[in-house]
Design a protein around this motif. Structure first.
Motif, PDB file in Angstrom:
ATOM      1  N   TYR A  84      -4.574 -13.723 -29.156  1.00 26.08           N
ATOM      2  CA  TYR A  84      -3.430 -12.937 -29.608  1.00 26.08           C
ATOM      3  C   TYR A  84      -2.500 -13.787 -30.471  1.00 26.08           C
ATOM      4  O   TYR A  84      -2.431 -15.016 -30.331  1.00 26.08           O
ATOM      5  N   ARG A  85      -1.750 -13.108 -31.337  1.00 27.08           N
ATOM      6  CA  ARG A  85      -0.718 -13.773 -32.127  1.00 27.08           C
ATOM      7  C   ARG A  85       0.505 -12.868 -32.182  1.00 27.08           C
ATOM      8  O   ARG A  85       0.396 -11.678 -32.500  1.00 27.08           O
ATOM      9  N   CYS A  86       1.647 -13.418 -31.865  1.00 31.58           N
ATOM     10  CA  CYS A  86       2.902 -12.666 -31.860  1.00 31.58           C
ATOM     11  C   CYS A  86       3.450 -12.569 -33.276  1.00 31.58           C
ATOM     12  O   CYS A  86       3.673 -13.594 -33.937  1.00 31.58           O
ATOM     13  N   SER A  87       3.675 -11.361 -33.742  1.00 30.38           N
ATOM     14  CA  SER A  87       4.187 -11.166 -35.099  1.00 30.38           C
ATOM     15  C   SER A  87       5.602 -11.691 -35.276  1.00 30.38           C
ATOM     16  O   SER A  87       5.895 -12.353 -36.279  1.00 30.38           O
ATOM     17  N   PRO A  88       6.542 -11.456 -34.336  1.00 31.57           N
ATOM     18  CA  PRO A  88       7.911 -11.922 -34.549  1.00 31.57           C
ATOM     19  C   PRO A  88       8.067 -13.444 -34.542  1.00 31.57           C
ATOM     20  O   PRO A  88       8.771 -14.002 -35.383  1.00 31.57           O
ATOM     21  N   CYS A  89       7.426 -14.147 -33.582  1.00 27.50           N
ATOM     22  CA  CYS A  89       7.680 -15.590 -33.472  1.00 27.50           C
ATOM     23  C   CYS A  89       6.513 -16.456 -33.915  1.00 27.50           C
ATOM     24  O   CYS A  89       6.648 -17.675 -34.011  1.00 27.50           O
TER      25      CYS A  89
ATOM     26  N   ARG B 280       6.207 -16.409 -25.027  1.00 31.53           N
ATOM     27  CA  ARG B 280       7.272 -17.259 -25.564  1.00 31.53           C
ATOM     28  C   ARG B 280       8.566 -16.495 -25.827  1.00 31.53           C
ATOM     29  O   ARG B 280       9.631 -16.851 -25.317  1.00 31.53           O
ATOM     30  N   CYS B 281       8.477 -15.409 -26.643  1.00 28.98           N
ATOM     31  CA  CYS B 281       9.708 -14.711 -27.037  1.00 28.98           C
ATOM     32  C   CYS B 281       9.923 -13.391 -26.302  1.00 28.98           C
ATOM     33  O   CYS B 281      10.986 -12.782 -26.414  1.00 28.98           O
TER      34      CYS B 281
ATOM     35  N   LYS C  61       2.172 -12.115 -21.090  1.00 28.29           N
ATOM     36  CA  LYS C  61       2.923 -11.938 -19.857  1.00 28.29           C
ATOM     37  C   LYS C  61       2.960 -10.445 -19.537  1.00 28.29           C
ATOM     38  O   LYS C  61       3.367  -9.635 -20.370  1.00 28.29           O
ATOM     39  N   VAL C  62       2.502 -10.079 -18.339  1.00 26.00           N
ATOM     40  CA  VAL C  62       2.391  -8.670 -17.958  1.00 26.00           C
ATOM     41  C   VAL C  62       3.472  -8.334 -16.939  1.00 26.00           C
ATOM     42  O   VAL C  62       3.698  -9.069 -15.983  1.00 26.00           O
TER      43      VAL C  62
END
Length: 326
Positions: free
Chosen positions: A107-112, A91-92, A120-121
């Motif tokens: 997984y969980r994104c800390s910023p968003c 996403r971000c 995404k690789v």
């Protein structure tokens, strides 16, 4: 001029802390690096301060809790045009996302705050570096904790893998904990060749002879540094945790009843050939006075700070029991 450069100009070199993450790695954007802790540290051109690290710089290798060791950089391998896989939040695009153990998505994104199963690789070109310091490496074994390292740092960030340190203050802090580095000139061996691939594993280990012994030793190192209580500063490899009361009798590890002793001194201590008075003066059995190296210890003051943790009643007990056999 930055603070790092100002300190480097004043002291003749820089100092860094290198973060070894390993199994503690939280953020999943990078796959990590192959490090042999006592030999070398690997990083690439995506890491902050990568351009500033140089041969002759002082490095403290740390994990998230404490310092593992210290040395001078002796050589740097530089390999350009390498490819690196990097994962991002779909996403971000941030690399600061964490893997979750008990929840889904994985997984969980800390910023968003986005949760997702697959990042995404991307493949990016980098220059890779390997800093070698094994020839001057001295173990610290946790005698400098995270809070102490923070006080020595020139950076306030907790996220940097390579953090600038105050060189002179770091050297003093290391010396105060009993660690003696070789002369810095050993670091300037730029012509020597290092292999780009090093054998895995660790060069130095600490063996626990009894359950709890390793933790007991770590507690004594944290309290007193890498200093033999009788002879003074000593390499970590020869320092052992000694009990004022025999472990076989008490079956407990108390810092108040422990000393860090050089291996040979520990044997004499356990054999009733060396003891300490209640005034913390070293006494040597008369049978050893023919050995110059040990007779020289007679009458010396114990190498512990004024705020030591020793139980003086137990010291008195050990002294009485030991000297009664002389």
């Amino acid at each position: 001029m930055s603070e790092v450069d100002r300190v480097a100009k004043a002291t003749g070199g820089r100092a860094w802390s290198f973060l070894i993450v390993g199994e503690e790695r939280q953020f999943q954007g990078n796959a990590g690096y192959e490090d042999v802790v006592e030999e070398s540290y690997s990083y690439d051109s995506t890491v902050g301060n990568y351009r500033r690290v140089a041969v002759g710089d002082l490095v403290v290798v740390r994990n998230s809790r404490e310092a593992l060791g210290v040395g001078y950089i002796e050589a740097l391998d530089v390999v350009p045009d390498q490819l690196k896989l990097r994962s991002r939040c779909p996403r971000c695009g941030n690399t600061g996302f964490k893997e979750r153990v008990t929840e889904l998505p994985r997984y969980r994104c800390s910023p968003c705050g986005t949760a997702f199963d697959s990042p995404k690789v991307e493949t990016i070109p980098v220059t890779t570096y390997r800093a070698h310091y094994g020839g001057t490496w001295q173990p610290l074994e946790g005698c400098l904790k995270k809070t102490q390292l923070t006080e020595l740092s020139l950076s306030r960030s907790d996220q940097q893998s390579i953090k600038a340190m105050d060189r002179e203050r770091t050297l003093r802090a290391v010396a105060d904990r009993g660690v003696r580095l070789p002369r810095q000139e050993r670091a300037w061996i730029a012509a020597r060749q290092q292999p780009l691939e090093l054998p895995g594993g660790r060069r130095r280990t600490t063996a626990a002879a009894r359950r709890g012994q390793d933790a007991f030793r770590k507690a004594l190192v944290a309290r007193y540094g890498l200093i033999c209580a009788v002879t003074g500063s000593a390499p970590a490899e020869v320092l052992e945790a000694a009990h004022l009361r025999p472990f076989a009798t008490t079956e407990r590890h108390r810092v108040e009843e422990g000393l860090l002793l050089r291996a040979d001194v520990h044997r004499l201590f356990d054999s009733g050939l060396l003891t300490i008075t209640p005034e913390l003066v070293v006494r040597v059995a008369p049978s050893l006075l023919g050995y110059g190296a040990y007779s020289a210890l007679e009458g010396g003051l114990l190498c512990v700070p004024k705020n030591h943790a020793l139980d003086l009643n137990v010291v008195k007990e050990h002294y009485a029991m030991t000297t009664a056999t002389w």
